[in-house]
Write an enzyme that holds these catalytic residues in place. Structure first.
Site, PDB file in Angstrom:
ATOM      1  N   HIS A 249     -12.452  -7.674  -5.861  1.00 39.97           N
ATOM      2  CA  HIS A 249     -12.252  -6.903  -7.098  1.00 39.97           C
ATOM      3  C   HIS A 249     -13.361  -7.123  -8.123  1.00 39.97           C
ATOM      4  O   HIS A 249     -13.597  -6.273  -8.971  1.00 39.97           O
ATOM      5  CB  HIS A 249     -10.887  -7.241  -7.701  1.00 39.97           C
ATOM      6  CG  HIS A 249      -9.757  -6.971  -6.752  1.00 39.97           C
ATOM      7  ND1 HIS A 249      -9.568  -7.712  -5.613  1.00 39.97           N
ATOM      8  CD2 HIS A 249      -8.787  -6.025  -6.753  1.00 39.97           C
ATOM      9  CE1 HIS A 249      -8.523  -7.252  -4.957  1.00 39.97           C
ATOM     10  NE2 HIS A 249      -8.026  -6.228  -5.618  1.00 39.97           N
TER      11      HIS A 249
ATOM     12  N   GLU B 153       0.834  -1.214   0.000  1.00 36.70           N
ATOM     13  CA  GLU B 153       0.000   0.000   0.000  1.00 36.70           C
ATOM     14  C   GLU B 153       0.865   1.259   0.000  1.00 36.70           C
ATOM     15  O   GLU B 153       0.570   2.238  -0.677  1.00 36.70           O
ATOM     16  CB  GLU B 153      -0.950   0.002   1.203  1.00 36.70           C
ATOM     17  CG  GLU B 153      -1.990  -1.106   1.186  1.00 36.70           C
ATOM     18  CD  GLU B 153      -2.793  -1.162  -0.102  1.00 36.70           C
ATOM     19  OE1 GLU B 153      -3.005  -0.117  -0.741  1.00 36.70           O
ATOM     20  OE2 GLU B 153      -3.198  -2.265  -0.491  1.00 36.70           O
TER      21      GLU B 153
HETATM   22  O1  X8Z Z   1      -5.998  -5.869  -3.702  1.00 31.72           O
HETATM   23  C1  X8Z Z   1      -4.813  -5.924  -3.442  1.00 31.72           C
HETATM   24  C2  X8Z Z   1      -4.170  -4.836  -2.598  1.00 31.72           C
HETATM   25  C3  X8Z Z   1      -4.758  -3.505  -2.866  1.00 31.72           C
HETATM   26  S1  X8Z Z   1      -4.395  -2.909  -4.444  1.00 31.72           S
HETATM   27  C4  X8Z Z   1      -4.362  -5.165  -1.148  1.00 31.72           C
HETATM   28  N1  X8Z Z   1      -4.067  -6.972  -3.857  1.00 31.72           N
HETATM   29  C5  X8Z Z   1      -4.641  -8.066  -4.635  1.00 31.72           C
HETATM   30  C6  X8Z Z   1      -5.656  -8.861  -3.828  1.00 31.72           C
HETATM   31  O2  X8Z Z   1      -5.701  -8.734  -2.604  1.00 31.72           O
HETATM   32  O3  X8Z Z   1      -6.400  -9.662  -4.432  1.00 31.72           O
HETATM   33  C7  X8Z Z   1      -2.639  -7.144  -3.668  1.00 31.72           C
HETATM   34  C8  X8Z Z   1      -2.254  -8.363  -4.424  1.00 31.72           C
HETATM   35  C9  X8Z Z   1      -3.502  -8.942  -5.027  1.00 31.72           C
HETATM   36 ZN    ZN Z   2      -2.414  -2.390  -4.803  1.00 30.29          ZN
END
Ligand code: X8Z
Ligand code: ZN
Length: 643
Positions: free
Chosen positions: A508, A379
């Site tokens: 996501h 982060e």
């Molecule tokens: O979503 C994230 C970060 C914020 S950009 C915590 N990541 C992905 C996830 O958690 O799925 C980091 C790596 C993959």
């Molecule tokens: Zn990130």
């Protein structure tokens, strides 16, 4: 009103061949045009920054406190902002920017000429924003009941379920949590998702893209980008297959052959993570050399009384040690680094740029463990990028591409999680560099990095299929598991149907965050790491006595930091290929960095799998795609009767 550039063109066309006077006028005109264009852009960037600031503040308020009132405020402001963006975009389209030769100016116009979701008619825009906020709300407030005490129903993803998946070794409990989480999230957002897809595609087509997949791909500025990703995956896949085979063997030893087969996909609930995206949490039993040091510092962090602030201070110290910028005071005042007890919020970690050059924040429900120490670096990498490009015009305040943004903190982590670094900061006693210790270290990194690649790939393969209409709502879940099996070699612990919506159990997907960025990040971060280690004179592929790539730690190395800084400062003012060249001397994404880093592990896994004659890969499961759970039950009855 005719703009000067247009007048010049008209004069040339109407009056024929230019005289020498015309030529000097044209030059003067063009200078004037350039000045006019700059003024136009200055104004636009200023307004763009102010509106983005307003929008981001409202977004933060909602994300940090999920109330109806905050949602209403956010929706109001976002509608107002969309109206502004649309009016600004209309002005940009009227401007004769396509005739401008200056590449930096043209690039700004080009970026401003894509409107994004504000292109939707106002009512549809509001509907779209509301759907996404509702999905985020369902996901972020989801709770399930305790496995042993079904009347205790307050278990949230962060921290309870994440911790249970990390620590429980009871396959029935793991299965229960896996299923219940998907009931509390995916199943509940299922009915909202088709409308989200429809509106995403509508916005994309209004921006002249064929669909939302094409809209997402524009940020990667390469027509053959999907082919580039596929080529990288083909190069990396053999390594994944070796790791997969070895881990399946270890899981079989831990859980028995009734739970884990010799040659099938791995059951997804046993890998220590809700989505099986990283497998670091099963390292305790899967580690190659159990008697040897494993660089997991969770216990040391707890023992030494670490808290969220200390974790972020440790991360900051790394950045400043390489001549990057410290977090401003406002960052420490306004960030949320611990989960508040008195309200619901979006716990999924995120970093925020408020577009005023001063206000940058992180929101993370930090737990005291190694995983969150690495996430804190991740982060903070985003914030460091914001800080480095803060003097760019607002329209360039982005990563060179989204994958670059995701890679910054991870590059730092590659150094920060070496045993020698962890020892230096007193989180590890033993930093031996014998072969066995090296393999343990690389294995842990492999469970984080290699394992993630097919997950990231399938996440957006699925969404590309959905946006392109190749997969529709009657086979969403079926395609999801086809891809999970094909790429990750995993399978659900219980049969699924279209009554389930397992993609909706991942943040996501419901929050409209493109995911190929992480695949890109996990490749390019190793290219960056290699380049920085060469710059720091710690790595020399030609010299057999040089450190290995996974042993390199750029802490305190200003030369390496300056090289990184040079690239970060660009923001998105240049195509990513140029940014890549600045740091690595190469123009392309390449798998070589990652493959070099993991070479000793690849050799070890290959030999180990040979020794036990492991099946490499997995035999596909004969799964039936069914619509409803009741159909599933009758299908199961039939198969049982036939057996
Ligand atoms: O979503 C994230 C970060 C914020 S950009 C915590 N990541 C992905 C996830 O958690 O799925 C980091 C790596 C993959
Ligand atoms: Zn990130």
């Amino acid at each position: 009103m005719l703009r000067p550039l247009l007048v010049a063109i008209l004069v040339t066309v109407v009056l024929g061949i230019p005289t020498p006077e015309d030529a000097s006028n044209a030059a003067a005109d063009s200078k004037q045009d350039l000045q006019g264009a700059k003024q136009f852009l200055d104004q636009l960037n200023k307004e763009y920054g102010e509106w983005n600031n307003k929008y981001t503040l409202a977004n933060w308020e909602y994300a940090a406190n999920l109330t109806e009132e905050n949602l209403a405020k956010k929706l109001n402001i976002s509608a107002e902002v969309a109206r502004y963006f649309k009016s600004a975009w209309e002005k940009v389209n009227e401007y004769p920017w396509k005739d401008i030769k200056d590449s930096g100016i043209r690039r700004q116009f080009k970026k401003f000429s894509v409107l994004g979701r504000s292109a939707l008619p106002e009512d549809r825009y509001q509907e779209y924003e509301k759907i996404i906020s509702d999905m985020e709300n369902i996901y972020s407030t989801a709770k399930i009941c305790d496995y042993k005490n079904r009347t205790k129903c307050d278990l949230a993803l962060e921290p309870e379920l994440t911790e249970l998946l990390m620590k429980s070794r009871d396959p029935e409990e793991l299965k229960y949590i896996w299923v219940e989480w998907r009931k509390a999230t995916g199943e509940k957002v299922k009915s909202l998702y088709p409308k989200y897809v429809e509106l995403s595609n509508l916005a994309a087509t209004l921006n002249n893209f064929s669909d939302n997949a094409a809209y997402w791909l524009k940020d990667y500025e390469a027509d053959d980008f999907p082919e580039q990703i596929e080529a990288l995956w083909q190069q990396l896949k053999p390594l994944y297959l070796q790791l997969h085979a070895y881990v399946r063997r270890e899981l079989r030893t831990e859980y028995g052959e009734n739970v884990v087969s010799k040659d099938g996909p791995i059951p997804a609930h046993l890998l220590g993570n809700m989505w099986a995206q990283t497998w670091t949490n099963i390292a305790d039993f899967a580690i190659p050399y159990p008697g040897k040091q494993m660089p997991d510092v969770t216990h040391a962090m707890i023992k030494q009384g670490y808290n969220a602030t200390t974790i972020f201070r440790v991360a900051e110290d790394f950045f400043t040690s390489i001549n990057l910028t410290a977090m401003p005071d406002l960052f420490w005042q306004r960030s949320i680094l611990e989960k508040p007890k008195d309200r619901e919020l979006i716990c999924h970690a995120s970093a925020w740029d408020f577009y005023d050059g001063k206000d940058f924040r992180i929101k993370q429900c930090t737990r005291v463990n190694m995983e969150d120490l690495l996430t804190a670096h991740h982060e903070m990498g985003h914030v460091e990028y914001y800080l480095q490009y803060k003097d760019q015009p607002n329209v360039f305040k982005e990563g060179a591409n989204p994958g670059f943004h995701e890679a910054v903190g991870d590059v730092i982590s590659l150094s920060a999680s070496t045993p020698s670094h962890l020892k230096a900061i007193k989180l590890l006693d033993d930093d031996s560099t014998d072969t066995e210790a090296n393999i343990n270290h690389l294995f842990l990194k492999g469970l984080e990095k290699i394992v993630f690649l097919p997950f990231a790939y399938m996440m957006d393969k699925w969404r590309w299929n959905v946006f392109q209409g190749k997969v529709t709502s009657d086979n969403y879940n079926c395609n999801w598991w086809d891809l999970a099996e094909e790429f990750q070699g995993i399978e659900p612990p219980v049969d699924r149907s279209e009554d389930d919506f397992d993609p909706g159990a991942k943040y996501h997907i419901i929050a409209d965050v493109e995911y190929m960025r992480y695949f890109v990040s996990f490749v390019v971060q190793f290219q960056f790491h290699k380049a920085l280690c060469i710059e720091a004179k710690q790595y020399n592929p030609q010299n057999p006595n040089s450190k290995l790539l996974h042993e390199c730690d750029i802490y305190n190395n200003k030369a390496a930091g300056n090289l990184l800084k040079n690239m970060l400062e660009l923001g998105s003012s240049k195509p990513w290929q140029d940014a890549m060249e600045r740091i690595t001397g190469q123009k392309n994404m390449e798998s070589a960095g990652l493959l070099e880093y993991f070479k000793p592990l690849t050799d070890w896994l290959t030999a180990e799998n040979k020794k036990t004659n492991e099946y490499i890969g997995w035999k596909p499961r004969a799964r039936q795609c069914v619509q409803t759970r009741s159909e599933l039950a009758s299908f199961e009855e039939k198969t049982e009767a036939n057996e």
